[in-house]
Design an enzyme around this catalytic site. Structure first.
Site, PDB file in Angstrom:
ATOM      1  N   GLY A 323      56.927  71.760  25.041  1.00  0.00           N
ATOM      2  CA  GLY A 323      57.055  73.166  24.650  1.00  0.00           C
ATOM      3  C   GLY A 323      56.827  74.076  25.843  1.00  0.00           C
ATOM      4  O   GLY A 323      57.192  73.748  26.973  1.00  0.00           O
ATOM      5  N   SER A 324      56.184  75.189  25.604  1.00  0.00           N
ATOM      6  CA  SER A 324      56.066  76.216  26.644  1.00  0.00           C
ATOM      7  C   SER A 324      55.215  75.788  27.830  1.00  0.00           C
ATOM      8  O   SER A 324      55.199  76.444  28.869  1.00  0.00           O
ATOM      9  CB  SER A 324      55.481  77.497  26.053  1.00  0.00           C
ATOM     10  OG  SER A 324      56.318  77.934  25.013  1.00  0.00           O
ATOM     11  N   ILE A 325      54.452  74.662  27.671  1.00  0.00           N
ATOM     12  CA  ILE A 325      53.705  74.124  28.805  1.00  0.00           C
ATOM     13  C   ILE A 325      54.679  73.908  29.970  1.00  0.00           C
ATOM     14  O   ILE A 325      54.346  74.046  31.136  1.00  0.00           O
ATOM     15  CB  ILE A 325      53.038  72.783  28.426  1.00  0.00           C
ATOM     16  CG1 ILE A 325      52.158  72.922  27.196  1.00  0.00           C
ATOM     17  CG2 ILE A 325      52.277  72.189  29.603  1.00  0.00           C
ATOM     18  CD1 ILE A 325      50.938  73.776  27.374  1.00  0.00           C
ATOM     19  N   TYR A 326      55.920  73.575  29.587  1.00  0.00           N
ATOM     20  CA  TYR A 326      56.961  73.216  30.539  1.00  0.00           C
ATOM     21  C   TYR A 326      57.440  74.416  31.345  1.00  0.00           C
ATOM     22  O   TYR A 326      58.038  74.266  32.402  1.00  0.00           O
ATOM     23  CB  TYR A 326      58.126  72.650  29.730  1.00  0.00           C
ATOM     24  CG  TYR A 326      58.995  71.643  30.446  1.00  0.00           C
ATOM     25  CD1 TYR A 326      58.488  70.440  30.895  1.00  0.00           C
ATOM     26  CD2 TYR A 326      60.357  71.896  30.635  1.00  0.00           C
ATOM     27  CE1 TYR A 326      59.295  69.514  31.512  1.00  0.00           C
ATOM     28  CE2 TYR A 326      61.176  70.978  31.255  1.00  0.00           C
ATOM     29  CZ  TYR A 326      60.642  69.772  31.691  1.00  0.00           C
ATOM     30  OH  TYR A 326      61.451  68.860  32.286  1.00  0.00           O
ATOM     31  N   LYS A 327      57.184  75.617  30.837  1.00  0.00           N
ATOM     32  CA  LYS A 327      57.707  76.819  31.502  1.00  0.00           C
ATOM     33  C   LYS A 327      57.162  76.950  32.922  1.00  0.00           C
ATOM     34  O   LYS A 327      57.825  77.494  33.806  1.00  0.00           O
ATOM     35  CB  LYS A 327      57.364  78.069  30.687  1.00  0.00           C
ATOM     36  CG  LYS A 327      58.240  78.192  29.438  1.00  0.00           C
ATOM     37  CD  LYS A 327      57.817  79.355  28.571  1.00  0.00           C
ATOM     38  CE  LYS A 327      58.678  79.401  27.310  1.00  0.00           C
ATOM     39  NZ  LYS A 327      58.071  80.258  26.274  1.00  0.00           N
TER      40      LYS A 327
END
Lengths: 629, 371
Positions: A323-327
């Site tokens: 999820g947004s951890i990947y941003k």
């Protein structure tokens, strides 16, 4: 024919006959010596040896070694040994097994006890191979058997060490468990196992088994008809196994377990300075003590069938869409590849159109015009859709791999999974289909094919926190002998590097600080009074339910439809010494569910540290140059 | 073809004594193996029946080695040697592994152990070699270089399997043959000196368990649990048999499985436990008769080839009897040498019976070769 019959050249026959006589004398001599020896053994020492063979049953007894202890980084024992009392029977001629069994049952009945197994005797009882009638019996049974030993010929109590897991389920996913060797393990040529040996089956117990195991001792004793030892013929003492000292801090581990409060998922805390794992919990877990004397079938089935998979260590085996951890990774890629600069603004109206498909931002009405910093702080999806599309999947993958995703971290545990960093090639090979642009859009916010384990996430963020070094996760500090002398030490090992400019890292750091500490940041729940935490929230949509199986889907939807909550952080911002990844399965939003768990673990860590440094009230001042937006 | 010609005298002068002796020892062997398998609770196929089948196979081979003139066989000596060598090399590369050693070639239902064949092949090859290179003077070291290679190469291969015992026996038998033929005294001294010098160098090449066995032999009681266990149990078994023995199927050491390797290396302990000193004495007298008979054949042979063959085969039997009995009686280290005709083992019994055929061959043809 060149050789004519009977004609002899070469040595004279007479010479041969001379030698044959010598040979004959030698043979006679040898065989006479053997005959004298036979006479000596059979006639002179015959009675003595007959005695030894007759009324003395020589028993070869194996003495199991104590397995090495498992300790935490402060020397607190996490896994110990305790004695287990087993009832054994040495098959002897002329004893009726059924009758003996009945007698044991009768003796037990006087105290209203029962024998635990219906059929303690195997089908074939071999003479002089002991049968383990009952394992791990209580002191009452021990007392009963001992007092009635004269009525129970061949029966005796044996004390063997079994494992005692002091922290039970809290550390179980790391320590693993032990059990009797399986048929397959017995057949391993290098295993050197005997039937009935105890071996590590999972986790540290398994991976470090060669160190922990120790070596068997044995004993040759002569026993009388009652099984009492009358002569000790020799003994080789067992050698205790080596102790394993973990990098885990048992206190922090406990705090992390409690912070989870029954939610399913995993949390890993790592020291970003050297890769040491400070805590690693996986929930729900199991009680490894159950496996000691063979787990009961129903207990095992319960663990196996539990949909929350208590037997797997989710910190290394659980693969989740980040999820947004990947941003963070997409942002790093975009900056490094000059797709954007820190000031590049993108307008978010709440959705992103690609062809006739509409990708939504999590915030329905959009974030307005945001730069990279705000896009990370508020976790704006549209910003990353746009940047991701410009980067393309393979560039994103290049950076994801630089952060260590998609590959084993190399932690010394079994069942570690790789996660997945998708690329065009991967899809073509795996699915025989070309990559679609829409998939790049999903990838940009950590959805789609992306998968990562909590350990990989904490490793990735640790690398940023320490200025670019990717350490191999260290779970074991050292192996030491039972007397404390160190036999093997595990040193930090650099396995990769973030090739990012100082400026990029500074921008990302600041943004992660903002996530927690700035107004509108999604990670506010992890904020501490010292404003020292940097982190990133993530909420990943759960896919993977079979689309066609509608009925099943409906049924499970209630529990399994909810999103996974993720939060990865490190602190303090300057010279971080702890990084944490939290994944709570089907628990909701990362900011709401995962961030508070991380904060509790952080508090436990810093409180313990403060206590350690009594007198010095460490005033951790928030970095001066950081202010809210 | 004089070698294959039918000759009535072959049957007229048939060596009944030798045949009867060997058959009696084989019969004792079967009875004894029956006893070792008697108490087996798990129903494995009875070994004594298998041994009987092996003996039948061995008898057929015996017929062949008996009927073909040994001089014809010696013509094929190097071919037999080459075949044995090839199977040893094959076993080293693809052999079947059991008990941690790679000694067997598997033919599906049966396992063949080339090292057993090799022992006899070397005897035949040496006989042929010395027959071809007759000399009136004792041999010098340099004249023995080819025989040395013929012996040492297969011995190293056997040692690598690892089978220390068979390798040693191979070397001992070959050495006996060479000494028997005659070797220059100086050469003997040089050879002995260089072997002694080489011994410390060979030590590191031994496997740990082989070292253990050699070391614990020196004091078995110091290690009653490890290697010493075999020796102690064997001595208890033999000793407890006493003068008259415990009786057939009544040996407690055997029946209660205290005795290890009882069908193979320690088969004599079984026999001695159940039949006592009397039984052991009878068996030993039978072996002594067999050996004397073999030497007598060597004595009476009309040509050098026959003498060497007869001597070599007798040496093979004699040395194995001495080493095996010395081993089970606790007098020499446990090196894993079977007792001829008594130990269970197909390859061994088949090749032994083949060798006995050759011995009878030599025995009978002294009457034919007269003129």
């Amino acid at each position: 024919m060149e050789k004519q019959c009977g004609l002899r050249n070469g040595p004279e026959p007479a010479e041969f006959r001379q030698r044959l006589k010598i040979v004959l004398i030698l043979i006679g001599l040898f065989l006479s010596i053997l005959l004298i020896r036979l006479w000596y053994l059979q006639v002179i020492k015959g009675d003595e040896l007959k005695q030894r063979s007759e009324n003395n049953a020589v028993r070869f007894r194996i003495i199991q070694p104590l397995r090495g202890l498992i300790m935490d980084r402060n020397g607190t024992v996490v896994v110990d040994n305790r004695p287990s009392f087993d009832v054994l029977y040495m098959p002897t001629k002329g004893i009726n097994h059924e009758l003996l069994l009945q007698r044991i049952k009768d003796i037990y009945k006087t105290k209203t006890l029962e024998i635990s197994s219906d059929r303690p005797f195997p089908k074939t009882v071999k003479p002089y191979l002991p049968v383990r009638l009952e394992k791990n019996v209580g002191m009452e049974k021990v007392a009963l058997v001992e007092t009635n030993i004269l009525d129970l010929p061949g029966v005796y109590i044996e004390v063997t060490p079994v494992r005692l897991y002091l922290d039970g389920e809290i550390v179980a996913p790391i320590t693993g468990y032990t059990g009797e060797v399986s048929q397959r393990e017995l057949e391993e040529p290098e295993g050197d196992y005997l039937s009935g040996d105890i071996t590590g089956k999972y986790g540290i117990e398994k991976v470090f088994n060669p160190y922990i195991r120790g070596s068997r001792g044995n004993e040759l004793v002569e026993v009388n008809a009652f099984g009492k030892v009358i002569k000790n013929l020799g003994r080789i003492d067992p050698v205790s196994g080596s102790n394993v000292v973990l990098t885990i801090d048992a206190q922090l581990q406990k705090a992390a377990w409690e912070a989870f409060a029954g939610l399913a998922g995993a949390a890993v805390a790592m020291d970003p300075r050297d890769g040491s794992i400070l805590a690693m919990v996986s929930s729900p877990s199991f009680d490894p003590n159950l496996f000691n004397s063979g787990i009961a079938r129903d207990e095992w089935e319960k663990l196996q069938k539990n949909p929350l998979k208590p037997l797997s260590n989710k910190a290394i085996s659980g693969q989740y869409p980040p999820g947004s951890i990947y941003k963070l990774i997409v942002a790093a890629a975009a900056l490094e590849e000059d797709i954007i600069n820190p000031d590049t603004k993108i307008f978010c109206n709440g959705s992103f159109e690609l062809g006739n498909r509409n990708f939504r931002c999590w915030k329905k009405h959009g974030h307005g015009s945001v730069n990279l910093h705000r896009a990370l702080v508020e976790s704006c999806d549209v910003y990353f859709y746009t940047v991701g599309k410009m980067l393309g999947v393979d560039k994103i993958a290049k950076y994801a791999k630089m952060f260590g995703l998609g590959d084993l971290t190399g932690i010394e545990l079994d069942h570690e999974r790789k996660g997945l960093v998708p690329t065009r090639d991967w899809k073509l090979k795996r699915m025989k289909e070309p990559w679609l642009l829409g998939e790049t859009i999903s990838i940009s916010i950590g959805q789609g094919f992306n998968l990562a384990t909590p350990l990989q996430l904490v490793q990735a963020y640790s690398s940023l926190a320490n200025g670019g070094t990717r350490w191999r996760p260290l779970l074991v500090q050292r192996i030491e002998l039972s007397n404390g002398s160190i036999t093997k030490e595990y040193l930090p090992e650099k396995i990769g590097e973030l090739k990012l400019s100082q400026q990029t890292m500074a921008v990302l750091n600041r943004a992660l600080w903002g996530v927690v500490n700035e107004p509108g940041g999604t990670g506010a729940a992890a904020r501490r009074p010292y404003a020292d935490v940097c982190g990133k929230t993530g909420t990943s949509q759960v896919i993977g339910l079979p689309q066609n199986d509608k009925a099943r889907r409906q049924k499970k939807i209630a529990a399994f439809h909810k999103d996974h909550a993720l939060f990865v952080c490190y602190a303090p911002m300057k010279n971080p010494e702890i990084a944490i990844a939290v994944v709570a399965e089907n628990a909701g939003g990362g900011g709401a569910v995962a961030a508070p768990i991380a904060r509790k673990i952080l508090n436990a860590y810093f409180d313990a540290k403060k206590k350690e440094k009594t007198g010095q009230v460490a005033a951790i001042i928030p970095p001066a140059d950081q202010t809210g937006d | 073809m004089i070698f294959l010609k039918y000759d009535r005298r072959i049957f007229q002068n048939f060596d009944w004594m030798l045949f009867a002796l060997v058959m009696s020892i084989c019969a004792i062997g079967i009875i004894n193996i029956y006893s070792t398998g008697f108490s087996l609770i798990d129903n494995r196929s009875p070994l004594y029946l298998k041994q009987l089948q092996w003996i039948m196979l061995g008898l057929s081979l015996m017929l062949v080695t008996f009927l073909i003139d040994y001089r014809a066989i010696s013509q094929a000596a190097y071919i037999i040697y080459a075949i044995s060598m090839a199977s040893l090399i094959f076993v080293a590369m693809f052999g079947h592994t059991a008990n941690g050693a790679q000694r067997w070639i598997s033919f599906g239902f049966l396992l063949f152990q080339p090292s057993e064949l090799m022992k006899v092949a070397i005897i035949i090859a040496l006989a042929r070699y010395f027959d071809d290179h007759k000399s009136n003077e004792p041999y010098l070291l340099r004249e023995l270089f080819v025989p040395f290679l013929m012996v040492i190469v297969p011995s190293v291969l056997i040692l690598k399997q690892p089978d220390l015992g068979t390798a040693l026996v191979t070397i001992i038998i070959s050495t006996s043959i060479v000494l028997f033929i005659g070797m220059n005294w100086k050469s003997i001294l040089i050879a002995v000196a260089s072997v002694l010098a080489m011994l410390p160098l060979a030590w590191p090449f031994l496997k740990d368990y082989q070292k253990d066995r050699l070391l614990t032999f020196l004091s078995p009681e110091s290690d009653p649990l490890g290697t010493g266990y075999h020796i102690i149990q064997s001595m208890i078994a033999i000793g407890s048999g006493g003068f008259l023995g415990k009786g057939f199927l009544k040996g407690s050491q055997t029946q209660l499985k205290f005795l290890p390797e009882q069908q193979t290396d320690f088969v004599f302990s079984v026999f001695a436990e159940e039949w006592g000193f009397i039984g052991g004495l009878v068996l030993m007298l039978m072996f002594i008769s067999l050996i004397i008979w073999g030497l007598k054949i060597a004595w009476h042979s009309k040509d050098l080839l026959g003498t060497i063959l007869a001597f070599g085969i007798t040496a093979l039997i004699a040395w194995q009897v001495v080493i095996n009995m010395g081993m089970v009686l606790g007098m020499i280290p446990v090196v894993g040498i079977p007792l001829p005709f008594l130990s269970y083992g197909g390859s061994a019994i088949v090749t032994l019976l083949g060798a006995i055929g050759l011995l009878m061959n030599v025995s009978v043809r002294r009457f034919i070769l007269q003129h």
